[in-house]
Motif scaffolding. Structure first.
Motif, PDB file in Angstrom:
ATOM      1  N   MET A  14       0.934  -0.914  -0.197  1.00 19.72           N
ATOM      2  CA  MET A  14      -0.215  -0.313   0.047  1.00 19.72           C
ATOM      3  C   MET A  14       0.849   1.262   0.041  1.00 19.72           C
ATOM      4  N   ARG A  15       0.472   1.917  -0.704  1.00 15.69           N
ATOM      5  CA  ARG A  15       1.193   3.738  -0.628  1.00 15.69           C
ATOM      6  C   ARG A  15       0.240   4.057  -1.346  1.00 15.69           C
ATOM      7  N   LEU A  20       5.028   4.743   1.577  1.00 14.40           N
ATOM      8  CA  LEU A  20       4.487   3.226   2.520  1.00 14.40           C
ATOM      9  C   LEU A  20       3.187   3.672   3.565  1.00 14.40           C
ATOM     10  N   VAL A  21       1.721   3.228   3.096  1.00 18.26           N
ATOM     11  CA  VAL A  21       0.801   3.592   3.918  1.00 18.26           C
ATOM     12  C   VAL A  21       0.067   1.821   4.674  1.00 18.26           C
ATOM     13  N   ILE A  44      13.001  -0.504  14.972  1.00 26.01           N
ATOM     14  CA  ILE A  44      12.897   1.249  13.407  1.00 26.01           C
ATOM     15  C   ILE A  44      14.965   0.406  13.304  1.00 26.01           C
ATOM     16  N   GLY A  45      15.091  -0.656  11.677  1.00 24.74           N
ATOM     17  CA  GLY A  45      16.148  -0.626  11.402  1.00 24.74           C
ATOM     18  C   GLY A  45      16.498  -0.221  11.158  1.00 24.74           C
ATOM     19  N   THR A  46      18.765  -0.573  11.003  1.00 26.14           N
ATOM     20  CA  THR A  46      19.061   1.376  10.095  1.00 26.14           C
ATOM     21  C   THR A  46      18.241   0.932   8.908  1.00 26.14           C
ATOM     22  N   ASP A  47      17.803   0.023   8.056  1.00 26.21           N
ATOM     23  CA  ASP A  47      17.413   0.005   6.772  1.00 26.21           C
ATOM     24  C   ASP A  47      16.270   1.096   6.380  1.00 26.21           C
ATOM     25  N   GLY A  48      15.644   1.039   7.598  1.00 24.81           N
ATOM     26  CA  GLY A  48      13.984   2.133   8.259  1.00 24.81           C
ATOM     27  C   GLY A  48      12.454   1.466   8.007  1.00 24.81           C
TER      28      GLY A  48
END
Length: 63
Positions: A14-15, A20-21, A44-48
């Motif tokens: 979903m975007r 991202l939604v 929250i990972g280092t990849d966001g």
């Protein structure tokens, strides 16, 4: 009214443009006094990427 039946359950599907939604559900504790077994954790990972874990209890109605 919420639109739950229209949501796409696939992660990341979903975007809104490039964003991202998320579509989810909230819960709360009442009169239980915050018993063990209820809580939430968000990482929250280092990849966001965000990972949310939620636990709660089901309190049966009084008879």
């Amino acid at each position: 009214m919420f639109g739950w039946s229209r949501r796409d359950p696939r992660p990341g599907s979903m975007r809104d443009g490039d964003e991202l939604v998320g579509c989810g559900l909230a819960t709360s504790a009442h009169t239980a006094g915050g018993r063990p077994g209820s809580g939430a954790r968000m990482t929250i990972g280092t990849d966001g990427k965000v990972f949310v874990q939620v636990g709660t209890q089901d309190i049966p109605p009084s008879s």
